[in-house]
Design a protein around this motif. Structure first.
Motif, short mmCIF file in Angstrom:
data_model
loop_
_atom_site.label_atom_id
_atom_site.label_comp_id
_atom_site.label_asym_id
_atom_site.label_seq_id
_atom_site.Cartn_x
_atom_site.Cartn_y
_atom_site.Cartn_z
N ARG A 268 -6.72 13.62 0.75
CA ARG A 268 -7.71 12.74 1.39
C ARG A 268 -7.03 11.74 2.31
N ARG A 269 -5.84 11.29 1.94
CA ARG A 269 -5.11 10.37 2.82
C ARG A 269 -4.81 11.05 4.15
N ALA A 270 -4.44 12.33 4.08
CA ALA A 270 -4.16 13.06 5.32
C ALA A 270 -5.43 13.19 6.16
N GLN A 291 -4.30 -2.72 3.88
CA GLN A 291 -3.45 -3.90 3.95
C GLN A 291 -2.10 -3.61 3.32
N ALA A 292 -1.09 -4.37 3.75
CA ALA A 292 0.25 -4.24 3.19
C ALA A 292 0.22 -4.51 1.69
N ASP A 293 1.08 -3.84 0.96
CA ASP A 293 1.22 -4.03 -0.49
C ASP A 293 -0.07 -3.72 -1.25
N THR A 294 -0.84 -2.77 -0.71
CA THR A 294 -2.01 -2.27 -1.44
C THR A 294 -2.02 -0.75 -1.35
N ARG A 295 -2.79 -0.15 -2.23
CA ARG A 295 -2.99 1.29 -2.15
C ARG A 295 -4.49 1.54 -2.06
N HIS A 296 -4.88 2.21 -1.00
CA HIS A 296 -6.28 2.54 -0.74
C HIS A 296 -6.56 3.86 -1.45
#
Ligand code: PLP
Length: 391
Positions: A268-270, A291-296
């Motif tokens: 899904r990220r791709a 955002q930086a330092d997060t995982r969506h």
């Protein structure tokens, strides 16, 4: 256009189901134990491991709605207490607050992240506020540092709606582990699928134990512990609970879905990145980068269609996509657009203008892990054609 109608329908949110799930469901059926039992226990243990928690801090239920409902009861809030949540969510978030005998209060979203705005939460606090219910929208984490600071300052319970956020992380910590409770969904369109299903994770073992009792009629022992392999045990009804238990048949799917959660996330990220690039030059608003330092968690890929800039209304766009045999979603018309809440609480959509505008402009494109590259190309081409031609 005429050629496009020859394509098969791309069903929005269609899950990726593999042979392992099929075999496990068959094995469950043949085992003779369909209800809550060993497969639910294994799914709970696997989910706990995925969240780095002991198994005593997770409870499987039959939906995220149920998870939210029993969490709010187990939190022990005063009857009628106010719970602050977002207007840009599925109705279940707000309905669960109402079912728990509490009062929903809406705080508008941030226009960029589309998650609840901490400043709007602060502004909505009254002496009756007892909880905050943030939703990690589309899989993007809410600003949990700011939300937890507000909760600490005002001694508020936090219940995270993680229906989109199984894989989400914020500053090294997993979604659902910030608040007193985190509630997850395994509905057919979600990132891990059991058909219907949900999970509660909790900061306290006692709260999870209470949630488990509430989720099964208020009984002190579930069926596996009454009729299972250890011999019959009496149970006691210790409160008036609900019928919210997950079945082994559902957990049979969940065990193998969870084993592939990271693989599907990568896929899904791709797809999400593909859309970001393929649609970059259009006059639509694409989602903000994580955002930086997060995982969506990449649960939804949502674009905004402003008629003035795109030459097509959102609703015409939805119709044209459907004509091109591409399923889309709307996440969400803002909660106060619905007549029930208007009548019950006197809410008007214009009181939460950012959520209202997003709700009127947003379209979710297909983002299933099942989609092939050529299908992603078909979706982006259809979007490009519609925006360029104005429908
Ligand atoms: C899907 C969803 C729910 C409800 O989940 P169920 O498992 O269908 O009850 C709640 N909140 C949000 C944000 C959702 O997307």
């Amino acid at each position: 256009m005429s050629q496009e109608t020859d394509y098969p329908m791309l069903v929005f949110g269609s899950p990726s189901i593999a042979d392992d799930e099929v075999a496990e469901v068959v094995a469950c059926l043949r085992s003779g134990w369909l209800g809550t039992g060993p497969r639910v226990a294994r799914f709970e243990a696997d989910f706990a491991a995925y969240k780095d928690l002991p198994a005593s801090r997770v409870a499987a239920v039959n939906s995220c709605t149920a998870a939210l409902h029993v969490s709010m009861i187990a939190a022990g809030l005063d009857p009628g207490a106010e719970v602050i949540t977002t207007p840009l969510t599925f109705c279940a978030t707000v309905n669960a607050i109402i079912h728990a005998g509490l009062t929903p209060v809406l705080a508008d979203v941030d226009p960029v992240t589309q998650c609840i705005s901490p400043a709007a939460i602060e502004a909505a606090i009254t002496p009756r506020t007892q909880a905050i219910l943030p939703v990690h929208f589309a899989g993007r984490p809410c600003d949990m540092d700011a939300i937890m600071a507000i909760a600490d300052k005002h001694a508020l319970v936090v219940i995270e709606d993680c229906a989109h956020a199984i894989e989400t992380e914020y500053r090294g910590r997993k979604a659902g582990t910030f608040g007193d409770f985190g509630c997850f969904s395994f509905y057919v369109t979600k990132n891990v699928v059991t058909g219907e299903g949900g999970m509660i994770i909790g900061r306290s073992e006692a709260h999870i134990a209470r949630a488990k009792v509430l989720a099964l009629h208020g009984m002190s022992k579930d069926a596996w512990h009454r009729f299972g392999d250890k011999g019959y045990k009496h149970y006691q009804v210790v409160e008036c609970g609900f019928k919210y238990n997950m079945m082994d048949l559902q957990a049979a799917l969940g065990i193998h879905q969870l084993a592939r959660v990271e693989q599907n996330w990568l896929r899904r990220r791709a797809a999400w990145s593909f859309y970001q690039n393929a649609l970059a030059d259009l006059p639509i608003t694409r989602p903000a980068e994580p955002q930086a330092d997060t995982r969506h968690a990449y649960h939804l890929y949502t674009i905004l269609i402003d008629e003035d800039r795109c030459g097509i209304t959102r609703d015409t766009f939805l119709d044209r996509m459907n004509a091109a045999r591409i399923g889309t979603g709307v996440h969400y018309l803002s909660i106060p657009e619905h007549p029930y809440y208007q009548q019950r609480f006197g809410w008007k959509p214009e009181q939460w203008p950012t959520a209202r505008r997003i709700g009127q402009q947003t379209v979710s494109l297909p983002l299933s892990a099942k989609l092939q590259d050529d299908e992603l190309g078909r979706v982006s081409t259809a979007v490009r054609d519609l925006i360029a031609t104005g429908g």
